[in-house]
Structures are given as structure tokens and as C-alpha cells.
Enzyme design. Structure first.
Site, PDB file in Angstrom:
ATOM      1  N   ASP A  14      -3.415   4.400  -2.034  1.00  0.00           N
ATOM      2  CA  ASP A  14      -4.397   4.918  -1.077  1.00  0.00           C
ATOM      3  C   ASP A  14      -4.281   6.437  -0.945  1.00  0.00           C
ATOM      4  OD1 ASP A  14      -6.321   5.043   0.898  1.00  0.00           O
ATOM      5  OD2 ASP A  14      -4.954   4.438   2.509  1.00  0.00           O
TER       6      ASP A  14
ATOM      7  N   ILE B 247     -14.929  17.555  -6.065  1.00  0.00           N
ATOM      8  CA  ILE B 247     -16.107  17.555  -6.915  1.00  0.00           C
ATOM      9  C   ILE B 247     -15.984  16.427  -7.942  1.00  0.00           C
ATOM     10  CG2 ILE B 247     -16.520  20.021  -6.569  1.00  0.00           C
ATOM     11  CD1 ILE B 247     -15.347  20.485  -9.377  1.00  0.00           C
ATOM     12  N   PRO B 248     -17.099  15.900  -8.432  1.00  0.00           N
ATOM     13  CA  PRO B 248     -17.050  14.725  -9.311  1.00  0.00           C
ATOM     14  C   PRO B 248     -16.135  14.857 -10.517  1.00  0.00           C
ATOM     15  CG  PRO B 248     -19.290  15.064  -8.561  1.00  0.00           C
ATOM     16  CD  PRO B 248     -18.491  16.237  -8.060  1.00  0.00           C
TER      17      PRO B 248
ATOM     18  N   LYS C 105       0.850  -1.191   0.000  1.00  0.00           N
ATOM     19  CA  LYS C 105       0.000   0.000   0.000  1.00  0.00           C
ATOM     20  C   LYS C 105       0.882   1.237   0.000  1.00  0.00           C
ATOM     21  CE  LYS C 105      -2.272   1.754   3.670  1.00  0.00           C
ATOM     22  NZ  LYS C 105      -2.083   3.242   3.675  1.00  0.00           N
TER      23      LYS C 105
ATOM     24  N   ARG D  82       3.225  -1.260  10.586  1.00  0.00           N
ATOM     25  CA  ARG D  82       4.364  -1.339  11.500  1.00  0.00           C
ATOM     26  C   ARG D  82       4.690  -2.730  12.035  1.00  0.00           C
ATOM     27  NH1 ARG D  82       2.301   4.297  14.082  1.00  0.00           N
ATOM     28  NH2 ARG D  82       0.404   3.457  13.128  1.00  0.00           N
TER      29      ARG D  82
ATOM     30  N   LYS E 177      -7.239   8.442  -1.076  1.00  0.00           N
ATOM     31  CA  LYS E 177      -8.503   8.911  -0.482  1.00  0.00           C
ATOM     32  C   LYS E 177      -9.027  10.173  -1.166  1.00  0.00           C
ATOM     33  CE  LYS E 177      -7.424   6.976   4.079  1.00  0.00           C
ATOM     34  NZ  LYS E 177      -6.019   6.544   3.840  1.00  0.00           N
TER      35      LYS E 177
END
Length: 235
Positions: A60, A66-67, A33, A215, A62
Site C-alpha cells: 500500500d 504523472i502517468p 499489508k 491494531r 498510494k
């Protein structure tokens, strides 16, 4: 089918990455990741390079905007050879739908379309934060379920959630959805900055599709051995 154990590389530069990766095993056996720290410091080229080496990659970032902006961002990410990427479920159904359409549009011919995962509530969010800071009157399970239902209807392939919430989600959202769970700590490990945690064995019992572990693997004396032990426990 083997359930994926994804190693969270919470690193901020390529030098640290190159020191760690050989300690995890052969690229074709490693699912990693990459988060904001590494991506913002090193850029898309590092993701493309790792994909070409054979690593499976969960990127990742996130996304939440706006679309139209998210559509174009997802379209660009789809060209990097990734397996999973993320949006915030709180961005709403139109944004999630736009992200999915962007991934489809950006994926090169003959390549697999990356799976879109919607982040429900971060595993660092406690009930107190949910109620007092987010002013949400729902329980954590109710809030996560509502976000997951919205994400599925909008075309997401799955959600990021705590392993504690998976059983309820499977019962209400269904088994034809991915439940990828961070907040994994092998027995005896500290919680660190996570609030809602579980062991790999508990995540398996409760129905996680894949788990994300950082970790306990990356800081282990023998990262590959720690990684393989967690894979065994989860499968």
C-alpha cells in the site's frame, strides 16, 4: 470462497516485523499489508522475501504522480510478488490507466498480475474535512462514487473505501469490482485515528470484498487468536 482479512503491519523495521509475523500463524494462512513506513525503511527486498515465504501481500504505497512516473513505479512493484497495490484515485484516469499498464508490463511470465486498487477518500477524512479543506461540494458518498466510477473506467480492479460506502458502490458500480475496506474495528475497540469505521460483521453485511485490520490484531495479547476470530466474524 473465503473473504480475505488483511493484517495492516504498521511497523517501521524488519526487527519488529520478525517479532510479529510468527504470532500471526503460518505464512500461507496470512495476508499482510505493508505500508510506507516499512517499505521506505527496508526497501523492496523485504517484500520479495516475504512473498517467497508464502505470505500474500498488499503493498500500500498510494502512488500519485504523472502517468509516466506511475507506470514505471508500478512496473517495478509488479516484480515483487505482491497481490494488491494502490494508487490515489484523485490522480485521475490517465494515471490509473498507466499504473495498470505498468503492472501488466512488469509481471513475470507465468505469475498473476497484481490487482490495482484506487484509494477514494481516506477513512480518516470526515465530512467536515471533505467540505472545508478539500472544498468538495459533494456528499462523501457522492465523492467516493465519482472516484470509484473513474477508477473502474480507467482499468482499476477495485477501490479502497470505507465499509460504510460499499453498499452504495455495489449498487452503482457493480459486483465485478473489488471493495477493500480499512477502518475495521471489532466491537468494543477504540476508533483511534479512523473516522468512518465498522465491525467485521457489518463489513460482511454491507458487501466488503476484503477488510484491512491493524491494531486490534497486532496489539492483541494473542495476535493469531484475534486474527482468526476476525476471519470467522467476516466469513
Amino acid at each position: 470462497m473465503t473473504r480475505p482479512v488483511i493484517v495492516a503491519l504498521d511497523l517501521d523495521n524488519e526487527k519488529k516485523l520478525n517479532e510479529l509475523l510468527p504470532k500471526l500463524g503460518k505464512p500461507e494462512n496470512v495476508f499482510i499489508k505493508i505500508g510506507m513506513e516499512l517499505f521506505f525503511n527496508e526497501g523492496p527486498a523485504i517484500v520479495r522475501n516475504l512473498s517467497r515465504q508464502g505470505y500474500q501481500i498488499f503493498l500500500d504505497l498510494k502512488m500519485s504522480d504523472i502517468p509516466n512516473t506511475v507506470y514505471n513505479g508500478a512496473k517495478a512493484l509488479a516484480q515483487l510478488g505482491i497481490t494488491y497495490t494502490t494508487v490515489h484515485a484523485l490522480g485521475g484516469s490517465q494515471m490509473i490507466k498507466a499504473a495498470k499498464e505498468g503492472l501488466i508490463a512488469g509481471t513475470p511470465v507465468g505469475k498473476n498480475i497484481p490487482k490495482l486498487l484506487a484509494v477514494t477518500e481516506l477513512t480518516s477524512i470526515s465530512d467536515d474535512i471533505l467540505h472545508e479543506e478539500q472544498n468538495c461540494n459533494l456528499s462523501m458518498n457522492q465523492q467516493v462514487l465519482s472516484l470509484a466510477e473513474t477508477a473502474k473506467k480507467a482499468g482499476a480492479d477495485g477501490v479502497i473505501c470505507s465499509p460504510l460506502e460499499v453498499k452504495n458502490l455495489r449498487q452503482n458500480v457493480g459486483d465485478d469490482f473489488l471493495y477493500v475496506t480499512p477502518g475495521i474495528r471489532p466491537a468494543g475497540n477504540a476508533k483511534d485515528d479512523q473516522s468512518r469505521v465498522a465491525t467485521p460483521a457489518q463489513a460482511k453485511e454491507w458487501g466488503s470484498t476484503a477488510i484491512v485490520v491493524g491494531r486490534p490484531i497486532t496489539l492483541a495479547t494473542n495476535p493469531e487468536a484475534a486474527y482468526e476470530a476476525i476471519k470467522k466474524e467476516f466469513n
